[in-house]
Design a protein around this motif. Sequence first.
Motif, PDB file in Angstrom:
ATOM      1  N   MET A   1       0.866  -1.258  -0.025  1.00 11.64           N
ATOM      2  CA  MET A   1      -0.094   0.037   0.016  1.00 11.64           C
ATOM      3  C   MET A   1       0.985   1.297   0.078  1.00 11.64           C
ATOM      4  O   MET A   1       0.473   2.226  -0.815  1.00 11.64           O
ATOM      5  CB  MET A   1      -0.797  -0.080   1.192  1.00 11.64           C
ATOM      6  CG  MET A   1      -1.997  -1.035   1.241  1.00 11.64           C
ATOM      7  SD  MET A   1      -3.042  -0.677   2.705  1.00 11.64           S
ATOM      8  CE  MET A   1      -3.817  -2.511   2.681  1.00 11.64           C
ATOM      9  N   VAL A   2       1.908   1.449   0.716  1.00  7.02           N
ATOM     10  CA  VAL A   2       2.744   2.395   1.073  1.00  7.02           C
ATOM     11  C   VAL A   2       3.536   2.832  -0.332  1.00  7.02           C
ATOM     12  O   VAL A   2       3.534   3.975  -0.955  1.00  7.02           O
ATOM     13  CB  VAL A   2       3.821   2.345   2.016  1.00  7.02           C
ATOM     14  CG1 VAL A   2       4.782   3.380   2.097  1.00  7.02           C
ATOM     15  CG2 VAL A   2       3.089   2.332   3.459  1.00  7.02           C
ATOM     16  N   LEU A   3       3.905   1.474  -0.981  1.00  8.52           N
ATOM     17  CA  LEU A   3       4.410   1.608  -2.475  1.00  8.52           C
ATOM     18  C   LEU A   3       3.494   2.369  -3.454  1.00  8.52           C
ATOM     19  O   LEU A   3       3.943   3.041  -4.396  1.00  8.52           O
ATOM     20  CB  LEU A   3       5.159   0.365  -2.889  1.00  8.52           C
ATOM     21  CG  LEU A   3       6.389  -0.236  -2.053  1.00  8.52           C
ATOM     22  CD1 LEU A   3       6.894  -1.788  -2.520  1.00  8.52           C
ATOM     23  CD2 LEU A   3       7.501   0.770  -2.024  1.00  8.52           C
ATOM     24  N   HIS A   4       2.223   1.919  -3.197  1.00  8.52           N
ATOM     25  CA  HIS A   4       1.294   2.374  -4.324  1.00  8.52           C
ATOM     26  C   HIS A   4       0.949   3.811  -4.123  1.00  8.52           C
ATOM     27  O   HIS A   4       0.918   4.536  -4.964  1.00  8.52           O
ATOM     28  CB  HIS A   4      -0.177   1.634  -3.764  1.00  8.52           C
ATOM     29  CG  HIS A   4      -1.259   2.076  -4.770  1.00  8.52           C
ATOM     30  ND1 HIS A   4      -1.483   1.930  -6.055  1.00  8.52           N
ATOM     31  CD2 HIS A   4      -2.175   2.881  -4.461  1.00  8.52           C
ATOM     32  CE1 HIS A   4      -2.487   2.346  -6.673  1.00  8.52           C
ATOM     33  NE2 HIS A   4      -3.089   3.147  -5.644  1.00  8.52           N
ATOM     34  N   ILE A   5       0.952   4.250  -2.682  1.00  2.76           N
ATOM     35  CA  ILE A   5       0.619   5.398  -2.185  1.00  2.76           C
ATOM     36  C   ILE A   5       1.952   6.659  -3.078  1.00  2.76           C
ATOM     37  O   ILE A   5       1.807   7.561  -3.449  1.00  2.76           O
ATOM     38  CB  ILE A   5       0.737   5.815  -0.702  1.00  2.76           C
ATOM     39  CG1 ILE A   5      -0.481   5.118  -0.260  1.00  2.76           C
ATOM     40  CG2 ILE A   5       0.980   7.423  -0.483  1.00  2.76           C
ATOM     41  CD1 ILE A   5      -0.580   5.207   1.161  1.00  2.76           C
ATOM     42  N   LEU A   6       3.225   5.790  -2.906  1.00  2.00           N
ATOM     43  CA  LEU A   6       4.278   6.580  -3.358  1.00  2.00           C
ATOM     44  C   LEU A   6       4.330   6.828  -4.999  1.00  2.00           C
ATOM     45  O   LEU A   6       4.722   7.718  -5.608  1.00  2.00           O
ATOM     46  CB  LEU A   6       5.637   5.780  -3.146  1.00  2.00           C
ATOM     47  CG  LEU A   6       6.258   5.958  -1.770  1.00  2.00           C
ATOM     48  CD1 LEU A   6       7.305   4.982  -1.722  1.00  2.00           C
ATOM     49  CD2 LEU A   6       6.512   7.216  -1.385  1.00  2.00           C
ATOM     50  N   LYS A   7       3.339   6.031  -5.625  1.00  2.00           N
ATOM     51  CA  LYS A   7       3.386   6.011  -7.037  1.00  2.00           C
ATOM     52  C   LYS A   7       2.412   6.924  -7.354  1.00  2.00           C
ATOM     53  O   LYS A   7       2.232   7.379  -8.656  1.00  2.00           O
ATOM     54  CB  LYS A   7       3.040   4.657  -7.709  1.00  2.00           C
ATOM     55  CG  LYS A   7       4.414   3.881  -7.896  1.00  2.00           C
ATOM     56  CD  LYS A   7       3.799   2.564  -8.408  1.00  2.00           C
ATOM     57  CE  LYS A   7       4.766   1.338  -8.098  1.00  2.00           C
ATOM     58  NZ  LYS A   7       4.218   0.109  -8.304  1.00  2.00           N
TER      59      LYS A   7
ATOM     60  N   ASP B   1      -3.899  12.733  -4.549  1.00  2.00           N
ATOM     61  CA  ASP B   1      -4.510  11.774  -4.198  1.00  2.00           C
ATOM     62  C   ASP B   1      -4.382  11.351  -2.835  1.00  2.00           C
ATOM     63  O   ASP B   1      -5.221  10.778  -2.222  1.00  2.00           O
ATOM     64  CB  ASP B   1      -4.198  10.580  -5.296  1.00  2.00           C
ATOM     65  CG  ASP B   1      -4.896  11.021  -6.867  1.00  2.00           C
ATOM     66  OD1 ASP B   1      -5.611  11.620  -6.607  1.00  2.00           O
ATOM     67  OD2 ASP B   1      -4.151  10.479  -7.593  1.00  2.00           O
ATOM     68  N   ALA B   2      -3.075  11.082  -2.489  1.00  2.00           N
ATOM     69  CA  ALA B   2      -2.577  10.561  -1.213  1.00  2.00           C
ATOM     70  C   ALA B   2      -3.235  11.557  -0.240  1.00  2.00           C
ATOM     71  O   ALA B   2      -3.857  11.000   1.013  1.00  2.00           O
ATOM     72  CB  ALA B   2      -1.183  10.495  -0.992  1.00  2.00           C
ATOM     73  N   ILE B   3      -3.468  12.919  -0.442  1.00  2.00           N
ATOM     74  CA  ILE B   3      -3.999  13.873   0.650  1.00  2.00           C
ATOM     75  C   ILE B   3      -5.550  13.640   0.548  1.00  2.00           C
ATOM     76  O   ILE B   3      -6.026  13.693   1.818  1.00  2.00           O
ATOM     77  CB  ILE B   3      -3.656  15.158   0.136  1.00  2.00           C
ATOM     78  CG1 ILE B   3      -2.036  15.446   0.479  1.00  2.00           C
ATOM     79  CG2 ILE B   3      -4.406  16.116   1.003  1.00  2.00           C
ATOM     80  CD1 ILE B   3      -1.428  16.617  -0.200  1.00  2.00           C
ATOM     81  N   LYS B   4      -6.318  13.105  -0.612  1.00  2.00           N
ATOM     82  CA  LYS B   4      -7.539  12.904  -0.412  1.00  2.00           C
ATOM     83  C   LYS B   4      -7.980  11.646   0.326  1.00  2.00           C
ATOM     84  O   LYS B   4      -8.725  11.616   1.082  1.00  2.00           O
ATOM     85  CB  LYS B   4      -8.000  12.646  -1.841  1.00  2.00           C
ATOM     86  CG  LYS B   4      -8.540  13.689  -2.748  1.00  2.00           C
ATOM     87  CD  LYS B   4      -9.026  13.187  -4.114  1.00  2.00           C
ATOM     88  CE  LYS B   4      -9.128  14.163  -5.154  1.00  2.00           C
ATOM     89  NZ  LYS B   4      -9.026  13.565  -6.356  1.00  2.00           N
ATOM     90  N   LEU B   5      -7.040  10.556   0.280  1.00  2.00           N
ATOM     91  CA  LEU B   5      -6.936   9.500   0.903  1.00  2.00           C
ATOM     92  C   LEU B   5      -7.204   9.860   2.628  1.00  2.00           C
ATOM     93  O   LEU B   5      -7.792   9.226   3.412  1.00  2.00           O
ATOM     94  CB  LEU B   5      -5.991   8.561   0.631  1.00  2.00           C
ATOM     95  CG  LEU B   5      -5.936   7.310   1.801  1.00  2.00           C
ATOM     96  CD1 LEU B   5      -7.186   6.497   1.670  1.00  2.00           C
ATOM     97  CD2 LEU B   5      -4.675   6.471   1.413  1.00  2.00           C
ATOM     98  N   ALA B   6      -5.996  10.670   3.029  1.00  2.00           N
ATOM     99  CA  ALA B   6      -5.630  11.028   4.351  1.00  2.00           C
ATOM    100  C   ALA B   6      -6.897  11.824   4.819  1.00  2.00           C
ATOM    101  O   ALA B   6      -7.049  11.840   6.007  1.00  2.00           O
ATOM    102  CB  ALA B   6      -4.393  11.867   4.480  1.00  2.00           C
ATOM    103  N   ASN B   7      -7.653  12.760   3.959  1.00  2.00           N
ATOM    104  CA  ASN B   7      -8.583  13.693   4.323  1.00  2.00           C
ATOM    105  C   ASN B   7      -9.903  12.840   4.640  1.00  2.00           C
ATOM    106  O   ASN B   7     -10.320  12.873   5.621  1.00  2.00           O
ATOM    107  CB  ASN B   7      -8.939  14.759   3.429  1.00  2.00           C
ATOM    108  CG  ASN B   7      -7.954  15.896   3.515  1.00  2.00           C
ATOM    109  OD1 ASN B   7      -7.375  15.780   4.394  1.00  2.00           O
ATOM    110  ND2 ASN B   7      -7.930  16.444   2.243  1.00  2.00           N
ATOM    111  N   ALA B   8     -10.045  11.657   3.696  1.00  2.00           N
ATOM    112  CA  ALA B   8     -11.197  10.916   3.931  1.00  2.00           C
ATOM    113  C   ALA B   8     -11.043  10.312   5.288  1.00  2.00           C
ATOM    114  O   ALA B   8     -12.068   9.997   5.962  1.00  2.00           O
ATOM    115  CB  ALA B   8     -11.274  10.019   2.796  1.00  2.00           C
ATOM    116  N   ILE B   9      -9.757   9.690   5.720  1.00  2.00           N
ATOM    117  CA  ILE B   9      -9.746   8.789   6.768  1.00  2.00           C
ATOM    118  C   ILE B   9      -9.921   9.747   8.125  1.00  2.00           C
ATOM    119  O   ILE B   9     -10.489   9.497   9.033  1.00  2.00           O
ATOM    120  CB  ILE B   9      -8.316   8.219   6.869  1.00  2.00           C
ATOM    121  CG1 ILE B   9      -8.044   7.289   5.981  1.00  2.00           C
ATOM    122  CG2 ILE B   9      -8.070   7.776   8.530  1.00  2.00           C
ATOM    123  CD1 ILE B   9      -6.876   6.523   5.788  1.00  2.00           C
TER     124      ILE B   9
END
Length: 201
Positions: free
Chosen positions: A29-35, A40-48
């Motif tokens: 998952m972390v490697l996916h976030i890095l790509k 997009d990663a910030i959207k995920l963090a906001n949703a959480i």
Amino acid sequence: MNFSSSLIEEAVNQLSKFPGVGKKSALRMVLHILKQKPEDAIKLANAIEMVSTQIKYCKKCHNVSDGDLCAICTSQKRNNQIICVVEDLRDVMAIENTSQFNGLYHVLGGVISPINGIGPDELNIDSLVIRLEAEVSAELIIALSATPEGDTTTFYLSKKLAHLPIQISTISRGIAIGGELEYADEITLGRSIVSRVPYAR
Ligand SMILES: [Zn+2]
């Protein structure tokens, strides 16, 4: 696992706290976030963050809700004479997906489980009794998993509500004994609600 970056190590440690996620999956998952793009990663963090801090629970049925009362409790199309008792919001979603139930819900927030230190006081049982004393309902369907904990909770509820003139039913056991409600397929779960049986008390 050896990490060459403490940032990656921390992200893996946090993600591997999810149920069913080990360190290897967390690293993927972390490697996916890095790509991904940073936005997009910030959207995920906001949703959480939003789901953790902003979500509300319906004051009546304890389902998740955007306001004081959930969309099911406020709907004019639902039959308020039937209340279905479930363990958690996954069960509400599973039963809603069957399209076989048009009543209201009451989410207990778990089942009685002495081994896990969960007694009746930790669950939304008192609010169910108060709700049923205040509003006359014809039927209560107890739709808990066919596990010892589910059965114990059903028995406890039937005793706790014995003074009320309400029909208590349980879902028929087309659901395998020991089966968790959320894993039942929609057709089986839908049938088990339609062909529910009176609970002998
Ligand atoms: Zn509600």
